[in-house]
Design a protein around this motif. Structure first.
Motif: not given
Lengths: 265, 273
Positions: B168-191
């Motif tokens: 999974v591209p790093m920028s997809q993960i980092e974009a979610a983080r800079t929008l305020g996503a929690t770890n759980g949200e990054v896992i469920r909604k992105v990864l």
């Protein structure tokens, strides 16, 4: 009105000193561009401000609040591959609305804002398309709209137009200046393109490598930006002088006489 | 005017042998069909010429006859059914454990550090060698067959799933983080969402592994199933029956594989290959 403050900031990766003693302030509505030779740490600085990297020491705060990690007050736009390909354009823009951090905010207001952003970025026509059906320029518009949806105090952009062709970049430049007028976010913008930096920014910060530090800060005093301005003498003066600074700090001045000797055999 | 051609240039069609070239769908199907027809023809001619003892290589007609015989007077469908059940149960058990574990290995480095070397080691353990132990631990019921198939698929599956997540591209993960996503949200909604087409492909591939472990699984105190029938036929030198068993497994594999590819295209139209 928010103020981002960076003071005496240092960053090392193990034994490698990436940034030394960085001082920088950025206010809402201001546009600051970071330029510099490769390896000067401009992207690292942006990522530290975004909370994606930690600082080794120094001050990093917004309105007196120390920054310890990423947050939606500092949304980031990346060069490429950051959109969610399984979501449509409008779903990408609204992505942040599904996060806990936004719970309790007015839903109708959000729908209105998403539509306004699509309009602002010229995306209304492709609202229900998937990212893979869009050109590179259109994809970056979606990425910017998605970041703005969070109503960030500061918009962090990491070479956002680096992968686009020249014509598309020019369109994006005028678009981002329009965004700056309407949205009032402070923008911190990393680029290796000096012309882009001078055209967009109120201030251009030149970073120099070994270790990364601020070499010089240029206040750009130019009239209203239009594409023709890029050919005006005062514009070219900024461009020349900043480019010369970057060259001087990069240690990559070509030794032409050596090249000629090589060619002569 | 001189130097101006009135006829358009003849453009040669693109060669079929361009590296990473393209092929029309009908032509692809035609070539694919040709390979089966050739194989069948070669098989038929060798057996019809009489140079090979039918004991070693039965003719296609004999195999079809044996299939008919097995289906009508014996229990081909029951054998097929129980084998599909065993493969699916072992495979589903693997998938239920491998998907969450692979997701967490791909998400968190400490989890990777804990499991990855262990899994790399386990991956090389031969499932066949575990048969006596499985008998001892899981008994002679269905559990032992399912365990063998689980042993053959699980370790590969976890590692492949964790690779899918790592891609999974790093920028997809980092974009979610800079929008305020929690770890759980990054896992469920992105990864999970981003890796899903890759995971689906991994499951399709490992389902093939599960079928290859069927015969091993049915070595374990079985009295039914396609693998069991193949082993029984070996004892009585019924080569035609062995062929039927192998071909039935091949056909089931081909059909499920094509079916899963079709579902993949429908579920993930955005994931182009």
């Amino acid at each position: 009105m928010s103020t981002l403050l960076v003071s005496h900031l240092n960053k090392r990766f193990g034994g490698f000193e990436a940034l030394r003693d960085i001082d920088l302030t950025l206010q809402s509505g201001e546009f600051v561009a970071l330029v510099g030779a490769s390896g000067c740490g401009k992207s690292t600085l942006l990522r530290i401000v975004g909370g994606l990297e930690t600082r080794s020491n120094g001050v990093l705060e917004i309105d007196g609040q120390s920054i310890t990690g990423p947050g939606h007050d500092r949304a980031m736009v990346f060069q490429d591959y950051s959109l969610y390909p399984w979501l449509s354009v409008i779903e990408n823009v609204r992505f942040c609305r599904g996060l806990k951090a936004y719970r309790g905010q007015e839903a109708n207001e959000a729908i209105r804002r998403a539509d306004l952003l699509l309009d602002l970025m010229g995306l209304t026509r492709v609202r229900d398309s998937r990212p893979d059906q869009l050109s590179g320029g259109m994809r970056q518009r979606v990425a910017i709209a998605r970041a703005l949806m969070a109503q960030p105090d500061f918009l962090l952009m990491d070479e956002p137009f680096g992968a686009l062709d020249t014509q598309t970049r020019e369109v994006m430049h005028d678009l981002i200046l329009h965004v700056k007028e309407t949205e009032k976010s402070g923008i911190l913008f990393v680029t290796h393109d000096v012309e882009e930096a001078v055209y967009l920014a109120d201030r251009v910060v030149v970073l120099a490598p070994h270790p990364g530090h601020i070499d010089s800060v240029w206040h750009i005093d130019l009239p209203k930006r239009t594409q023709d301005l890029k050919l005006a003498p005062e514009f070219l003066t900024y461009k020349r002088e900043i480019t010369q600074r970057i060259r001087a700090t990069s240690g990559m001045v070509s030794d032409l006489s050596a090249l000629e000797a090589l060619a002569a055999g | 005017m001189e130097g101006v051609k009135s006829q358009p240039d003849q453009v040669a069609p693109r060669s079929l042998w361009t590296v990473r070239g393209t092929l029309s769908k009908p032509l692809y199907r035609f070539i694919a069909l040709t390979s089966f027809v050739l194989l069948l023809t070669a098989w038929w001619s060798v057996t019809a010429s009489g140079i090979v003892d039918p004991m070693f290589l039965p003719s296609p007609q004999d195999v079809v006859g044996q299939a008919w015989n097995w289906a009508t007077t014996d229990n081909l469908f029951a054998d097929t059914g129980i084998s599909i059940y065993r493969v699916m149960a072992g495979f589903a058990l693997s998938a239920l454990m491998a998907v969450p574990l692979g997701l967490y290995i791909g998400a968190f480095q400490p989890v990777r550090a804990f499991f990855e070397p262990l899994l790399e080691f386990s991956r090389y353990l031969p499932a066949v060698a575990f048969v006596p132990l499985v008998l001892l631990w899981a008994g002679i019921g269905e559990a032992s067959k399912i365990t063998v198939i689980w042993l053959g698929t699980f370790f590969q599956m976890v590692l492949m799933i964790s690779d899918d997540v790592s891609r999974v591209p790093m920028s997809q993960i980092e974009a979610a983080r800079t929008l305020g996503a929690t770890n759980g949200e990054v896992i469920r909604k992105v990864l999970l969402r981003s890796a899903m087409p890759g995971m689906f492909d991994t499951l399709r591939l490992t389902l093939g592994f599960a079928w290859t472990y069927l015969v091993v699984a049915e070595m374990v105190a079985a009295n039914s199933g396609l693998g069991y029938a193949i082993l029984q036929s070996q004892r009585f030198l019924q080569t035609d029956r062995i062929f039927v068993g192998i071909i039935v497994i091949g056909i089931i594999g081909l059909i499920t594989d094509q079916g899963l590819r079709f579902i993949h295209r429908r579920l993930f139209p955005w994931a182009k290959k």
